[in-house]
Each structure stands twice: as structure tokens, then as C-alpha cells.
Write a protein that holds these residues in place. Structure first.
Motif, PDB file in Angstrom:
ATOM      1  N   THR A 106       4.661 -11.361   1.073  1.00  0.00           N
ATOM      2  CA  THR A 106       3.745 -10.759   0.105  1.00  0.00           C
ATOM      3  C   THR A 106       3.774  -9.238   0.183  1.00  0.00           C
ATOM      4  O   THR A 106       3.811  -8.551  -0.849  1.00  0.00           O
ATOM      5  CB  THR A 106       2.308 -11.259   0.351  1.00  0.00           C
ATOM      6  OG1 THR A 106       2.279 -12.690   0.263  1.00  0.00           O
ATOM      7  CG2 THR A 106       1.347 -10.682  -0.684  1.00  0.00           C
ATOM      8  N   ALA A 107       3.769  -8.700   1.392  1.00  0.00           N
ATOM      9  CA  ALA A 107       3.774  -7.246   1.562  1.00  0.00           C
ATOM     10  C   ALA A 107       5.045  -6.623   1.005  1.00  0.00           C
ATOM     11  O   ALA A 107       5.002  -5.578   0.341  1.00  0.00           O
ATOM     12  CB  ALA A 107       3.611  -6.892   3.042  1.00  0.00           C
ATOM     13  N   VAL A 108       6.190  -7.254   1.247  1.00  0.00           N
ATOM     14  CA  VAL A 108       7.460  -6.722   0.747  1.00  0.00           C
ATOM     15  C   VAL A 108       7.501  -6.805  -0.777  1.00  0.00           C
ATOM     16  O   VAL A 108       7.955  -5.872  -1.449  1.00  0.00           O
ATOM     17  CB  VAL A 108       8.649  -7.484   1.371  1.00  0.00           C
ATOM     18  CG1 VAL A 108       9.963  -7.112   0.678  1.00  0.00           C
ATOM     19  CG2 VAL A 108       8.751  -7.177   2.865  1.00  0.00           C
ATOM     20  N   GLN A 109       7.035  -7.900  -1.336  1.00  0.00           N
ATOM     21  CA  GLN A 109       6.990  -8.027  -2.793  1.00  0.00           C
ATOM     22  C   GLN A 109       6.065  -6.974  -3.397  1.00  0.00           C
ATOM     23  O   GLN A 109       6.351  -6.422  -4.462  1.00  0.00           O
ATOM     24  CB  GLN A 109       6.522  -9.436  -3.176  1.00  0.00           C
ATOM     25  CG  GLN A 109       7.542 -10.527  -2.877  1.00  0.00           C
ATOM     26  CD  GLN A 109       7.018 -11.918  -3.181  1.00  0.00           C
ATOM     27  OE1 GLN A 109       5.807 -12.139  -3.294  1.00  0.00           O
ATOM     28  NE2 GLN A 109       7.925 -12.871  -3.302  1.00  0.00           N
ATOM     29  N   ASN A 110       4.962  -6.686  -2.734  1.00  0.00           N
ATOM     30  CA  ASN A 110       4.019  -5.681  -3.225  1.00  0.00           C
ATOM     31  C   ASN A 110       4.647  -4.302  -3.340  1.00  0.00           C
ATOM     32  O   ASN A 110       4.263  -3.501  -4.201  1.00  0.00           O
ATOM     33  CB  ASN A 110       2.796  -5.594  -2.301  1.00  0.00           C
ATOM     34  CG  ASN A 110       1.771  -6.669  -2.583  1.00  0.00           C
ATOM     35  OD1 ASN A 110       1.830  -7.350  -3.612  1.00  0.00           O
ATOM     36  ND2 ASN A 110       0.821  -6.842  -1.676  1.00  0.00           N
ATOM     37  N   GLU A 111       5.623  -4.026  -2.469  1.00  0.00           N
ATOM     38  CA  GLU A 111       6.264  -2.715  -2.477  1.00  0.00           C
ATOM     39  C   GLU A 111       6.961  -2.432  -3.799  1.00  0.00           C
ATOM     40  O   GLU A 111       7.183  -1.282  -4.158  1.00  0.00           O
ATOM     41  CB  GLU A 111       7.273  -2.608  -1.326  1.00  0.00           C
ATOM     42  CG  GLU A 111       6.656  -2.437   0.051  1.00  0.00           C
ATOM     43  CD  GLU A 111       5.955  -1.101   0.209  1.00  0.00           C
ATOM     44  OE1 GLU A 111       6.615  -0.048   0.060  1.00  0.00           O
ATOM     45  OE2 GLU A 111       4.733  -1.110   0.468  1.00  0.00           O
ATOM     46  N   GLU A 112       7.327  -3.482  -4.523  1.00  0.00           N
ATOM     47  CA  GLU A 112       8.050  -3.308  -5.779  1.00  0.00           C
ATOM     48  C   GLU A 112       7.142  -3.404  -7.009  1.00  0.00           C
ATOM     49  O   GLU A 112       7.620  -3.333  -8.134  1.00  0.00           O
ATOM     50  CB  GLU A 112       9.154  -4.360  -5.885  1.00  0.00           C
ATOM     51  CG  GLU A 112      10.231  -4.218  -4.813  1.00  0.00           C
ATOM     52  CD  GLU A 112      11.547  -4.764  -5.267  1.00  0.00           C
ATOM     53  OE1 GLU A 112      11.551  -5.807  -5.944  1.00  0.00           O
ATOM     54  OE2 GLU A 112      12.575  -4.132  -4.973  1.00  0.00           O
ATOM     55  N   LEU A 113       5.854  -3.589  -6.785  1.00  0.00           N
ATOM     56  CA  LEU A 113       4.924  -3.760  -7.894  1.00  0.00           C
ATOM     57  C   LEU A 113       4.017  -2.546  -8.058  1.00  0.00           C
ATOM     58  O   LEU A 113       3.714  -1.859  -7.083  1.00  0.00           O
ATOM     59  CB  LEU A 113       4.058  -4.998  -7.652  1.00  0.00           C
ATOM     60  CG  LEU A 113       4.751  -6.363  -7.664  1.00  0.00           C
ATOM     61  CD1 LEU A 113       3.770  -7.438  -7.218  1.00  0.00           C
ATOM     62  CD2 LEU A 113       5.304  -6.673  -9.037  1.00  0.00           C
ATOM     63  N   PRO A 114       3.567  -2.294  -9.285  1.00  0.00           N
ATOM     64  CA  PRO A 114       2.540  -1.270  -9.482  1.00  0.00           C
ATOM     65  C   PRO A 114       1.311  -1.647  -8.660  1.00  0.00           C
ATOM     66  O   PRO A 114       1.025  -2.836  -8.459  1.00  0.00           O
ATOM     67  CB  PRO A 114       2.254  -1.345 -10.989  1.00  0.00           C
ATOM     68  CG  PRO A 114       3.468  -1.976 -11.583  1.00  0.00           C
ATOM     69  CD  PRO A 114       3.984  -2.924 -10.547  1.00  0.00           C
ATOM     70  N   VAL A 115       0.593  -0.651  -8.183  1.00  0.00           N
ATOM     71  CA  VAL A 115      -0.542  -0.902  -7.302  1.00  0.00           C
ATOM     72  C   VAL A 115      -1.529  -1.892  -7.909  1.00  0.00           C
ATOM     73  O   VAL A 115      -2.046  -2.785  -7.223  1.00  0.00           O
ATOM     74  CB  VAL A 115      -1.266   0.427  -6.972  1.00  0.00           C
ATOM     75  CG1 VAL A 115      -2.518   0.162  -6.159  1.00  0.00           C
ATOM     76  CG2 VAL A 115      -0.339   1.361  -6.212  1.00  0.00           C
ATOM     77  N   GLU A 116      -1.766  -1.785  -9.218  1.00  0.00           N
ATOM     78  CA  GLU A 116      -2.747  -2.653  -9.860  1.00  0.00           C
ATOM     79  C   GLU A 116      -2.312  -4.114  -9.937  1.00  0.00           C
ATOM     80  O   GLU A 116      -3.131  -5.006 -10.176  1.00  0.00           O
ATOM     81  CB  GLU A 116      -3.069  -2.146 -11.272  1.00  0.00           C
ATOM     82  CG  GLU A 116      -1.910  -2.179 -12.253  1.00  0.00           C
ATOM     83  CD  GLU A 116      -1.043  -0.931 -12.209  1.00  0.00           C
ATOM     84  OE1 GLU A 116      -0.214  -0.756 -13.119  1.00  0.00           O
ATOM     85  OE2 GLU A 116      -1.215  -0.133 -11.249  1.00  0.00           O
ATOM     86  N   GLN A 117      -1.022  -4.386  -9.717  1.00  0.00           N
ATOM     87  CA  GLN A 117      -0.521  -5.755  -9.795  1.00  0.00           C
ATOM     88  C   GLN A 117      -0.247  -6.356  -8.419  1.00  0.00           C
ATOM     89  O   GLN A 117       0.176  -7.514  -8.310  1.00  0.00           O
ATOM     90  CB  GLN A 117       0.758  -5.814 -10.634  1.00  0.00           C
ATOM     91  CG  GLN A 117       0.540  -5.524 -12.103  1.00  0.00           C
ATOM     92  CD  GLN A 117       1.792  -5.750 -12.924  1.00  0.00           C
ATOM     93  OE1 GLN A 117       2.753  -6.353 -12.456  1.00  0.00           O
ATOM     94  NE2 GLN A 117       1.797  -5.256 -14.153  1.00  0.00           N
ATOM     95  N   ARG A 118      -0.478  -5.611  -7.374  1.00  0.00           N
ATOM     96  CA  ARG A 118      -0.186  -6.118  -6.039  1.00  0.00           C
ATOM     97  C   ARG A 118      -1.127  -7.258  -5.645  1.00  0.00           C
ATOM     98  O   ARG A 118      -2.308  -7.262  -5.999  1.00  0.00           O
ATOM     99  CB  ARG A 118      -0.293  -4.985  -5.012  1.00  0.00           C
ATOM    100  CG  ARG A 118       0.832  -3.963  -5.133  1.00  0.00           C
ATOM    101  CD  ARG A 118       0.746  -2.916  -4.044  1.00  0.00           C
ATOM    102  NE  ARG A 118       1.913  -2.057  -4.061  1.00  0.00           N
ATOM    103  CZ  ARG A 118       2.153  -1.090  -3.179  1.00  0.00           C
ATOM    104  NH1 ARG A 118       1.276  -0.862  -2.203  1.00  0.00           N
ATOM    105  NH2 ARG A 118       3.244  -0.355  -3.260  1.00  0.00           N
ATOM    106  N   LEU A 119      -0.565  -8.210  -4.914  1.00  0.00           N
ATOM    107  CA  LEU A 119      -1.354  -9.334  -4.426  1.00  0.00           C
ATOM    108  C   LEU A 119      -2.168  -8.908  -3.216  1.00  0.00           C
ATOM    109  O   LEU A 119      -1.727  -8.082  -2.410  1.00  0.00           O
ATOM    110  CB  LEU A 119      -0.433 -10.494  -4.046  1.00  0.00           C
ATOM    111  CG  LEU A 119       0.372 -11.121  -5.190  1.00  0.00           C
ATOM    112  CD1 LEU A 119       1.339 -12.158  -4.632  1.00  0.00           C
ATOM    113  CD2 LEU A 119      -0.560 -11.762  -6.205  1.00  0.00           C
ATOM    114  N   SER A 120      -3.348  -9.487  -3.080  1.00  0.00           N
ATOM    115  CA  SER A 120      -4.215  -9.150  -1.958  1.00  0.00           C
ATOM    116  C   SER A 120      -3.642  -9.682  -0.647  1.00  0.00           C
ATOM    117  O   SER A 120      -3.161 -10.822  -0.576  1.00  0.00           O
ATOM    118  CB  SER A 120      -5.603  -9.735  -2.187  1.00  0.00           C
ATOM    119  OG  SER A 120      -6.420  -9.552  -1.043  1.00  0.00           O
TER     120      SER A 120
END
Length: 291
Positions: free
Chosen positions: A239-253
Motif C-alpha cells: 500500500t505504501a509503495v502504491q501510494n507513492e505513485e498516487l496524488p495525495v488525495e487518492q492515497r489509501l489510508s
């Protein structure tokens, strides 16, 4: 539903179609036996690697790459492992290389193998850090964290191998979207299963270490009880690695993992961000796995 992983019959049939192909290379089978030996040394791993000329050449090339900056080249695989690469890293990479030989994703042009291994390696690095920070993680599972992160998405490679055209359509559709978790939904719509479920089934059929099987099962069915800390570690790392590629507003908690692991969510996210030297190392490793 299969009794082992609770996955759909479609997933089980897809996995069985892979197992009907020639078995995993002997190198992969042998390296699997090394996972249960905490005292494994460079000589034992080298003896396995030497049985596969292609993998041996890749590892020697990596050890002599500019990244490590050796003053003199290393020509002996055991020396490359003991002095440069390290047993744990080599053990994981050999498994990944050997498994990759069982698949051919070239018929699926939408599958970017370089990106696949780059993301897999970034996840491996992150999972290793999360496991180290998890005070309740047992040593045996902590030692598997890197490998579990590295192999967490093998189901995607499998799908592009056995269903190239349909997988290509799914991947192209996903590339058109900017939405967290959408790839899972597109695969479910097309196959009634997805890459996470396939990874869990493949891990079981290939008899990967039990904590890795449970970790992938938990990722595919997150509402089921998690019997191993490794499942929490891998889910948090992915999840953390995937979040790195997403806009902040779309990141998973990350708070669900943060609460159970006892690690602040911001700290978990920071573990997915690599420093410049780490980036160089990961890119170098990805290149060796790609070619």
C-alpha cells in the motif's frame, strides 16, 4: 471455492493451467529449500546458483556493476555473494529470476516488465523496513519480508502469460484511469479473479514458505483473519509503495496497518520513499531481472 485459499474456481483453473506447463526450474526448487535454513552460507547458495548459467551471469554482472564500484572485478560467484551482494538478497533474486523463466509475457505488450520488477523491488525494500520496525514480528518472518515483497505480484505476470490478449486489454484500460485499486476491479470484471488471488494460489501450488502463502492469501482476502505478521507487513508495504505513485488525495489510508503493527502511518509511508543510493541500487537490480 478451493479449500486451501478460498478463491474462485476460475482462479484455481488458471493456476492449474500454469502448473500443467513444465515445472519450475531446478534452481527455484533448490533455492526454496534454503528459506528454512537460517544458517545458510554463501557457499551453499553459490552451489545452487552455479547450476543455472544465466542466473549466475546476471549475478556476477550485478556484483561488478558501477553501483558497487569494486576496485577489481569479482569472477567467482561465491565471492560475489559473500563480499558484495549478500546471501539474503541473492536468495530472493535467484528465486525471482528462476520463477520468471516459467513465464513469457512478451505476447502482452501492455505489460511493462521493467516497471513490474522496479515496483516489486521497491515493495521488497519497504517490506523489509516495516518488518524490522515491527517489534512483534518473529525473526523467521522478518527474514522472509524482502522475498515476500519481491514476489507479491507474481500473479500479474502469470495472467499475462496464460491470457495475454485479455490481460493486455485489462492493463490498457487500467492505464487510462487514475484511480487507486482499479486494476483489481478490472481483472475481476474480466476474469472473475485478479492478480492478488492468483499470487496466493500460485504460492500455494509452488509450496512457497507458509508465511508467504498466508501473506498473499490475506492480501487477496483482507477480511479474513491473518495468521502471520508477515501478511500485515506485506499489505502495509504494498500500500505504501502504491501510494507513492498516487496524488495525495487518492492515497489509501495506512492507519489500519499502523494500528496493528504499532508503527505511525507517516513512518510506514516514509519507508516507501527511497534515497538516491537506494534508488540506484533498485534500478540496477530491476535491470538485471528484466533482461
Amino acid at each position: 471455492m478451493t479449500a486451501a485459499t478460498g478463491i474462485s474456481d476460475t482462479a484455481a483453473n488458471l493456476a492449474k493451467s500454469i502448473m500443467a506447463l513444465p515445472p519450475l526450474p531446478a534452481t527455484a526448487q533448490e533455492i526454496l529449500t534454503c528459506f528454512g535454513d537460517e544458517f545458510i552460507d554463501a557457499g551453499r547458495v553459490a552451489s545452487v546458483v552455479e547450476g543455472d548459467a544465466g542466473i549466475c551471469a546476471k549475478l556476477l554482472g550485478l556484483a561488478n556493476s558501477a553501483y558497487f564500484g569494486l576496485s577489481e572485478p569479482v569472477n567467482d560467484i561465491e565471492q560475489a555473494i559473500s563480499r558484495v551482494l549478500g546471501v539474503d538478497t541473492v536468495r530472493s533474486l535467484v528465486l525471482a529470476m528462476a520463477i520468471q523463466h516459467s513465464f513469457n509475457s512478451k505476447k502482452c505488450p501492455a505489460f511493462d516488465v521493467g516497471r513490474f520488477w522496479l515496483m516489486s523491488l521497491m515493495t521488497a525494500e519497504c517490506c523489509k523496513k516495516v518488518a524490522a520496525a515491527d517489534e512483534s514480528c518473529e525473526v523467521a518472518e522478518r527474514d522472509l519480508a524482502y522475498s515476500a515483497g519481491l514476489c507479491h505480484n507474481l500473479g500479474l505476470m502469470a495472467l499475462t502469460h496464460i491470457e495475454a490478449d485479455r490481460s493486455c486489454q485489462v492493463l490498457m484500460h487500467n492505464d487510462e484511469k487514475v484511480e487507486s485499486g482499479s486494476l483489481t476491479r478490472w481483472f475481476q470484471e474480466e476474469f472473475q479473479t485478479d492478480h492478488k488471488v492468483m499470487t496466493a494460489e500460485l504460492a500455494r501450488l509452488w509450496s512457497l514458505p507458509a508465511p508467504m502463502i498466508e501473506a498473499y492469501r490475506y492480501r487477496s482476502l483482507p477480511k479474513t483473519p491473518c495468521q502471520h505478521r508477515l501478511g500485515l507487513v506485506v499489505s502495509a508495504g504494498v500500500t505504501a509503495v502504491q501510494n507513492e505513485e498516487l496524488p495525495v488525495e487518492q492515497r489509501l489510508s495506512l492507519h489500519p496497518w499502523s494500528e496493528v503493527l504499532g508503527i505511525p502511518a507517516d513512518d510506514i509511508q516514509s519507508m516507501a520513499a527511497l534515497g538516491e543510493r537506494q534508488k540506484d541500487r533498485v534500478q540496477s537490480l530491476a535491470g538485471r531481472l528484466t533482461h
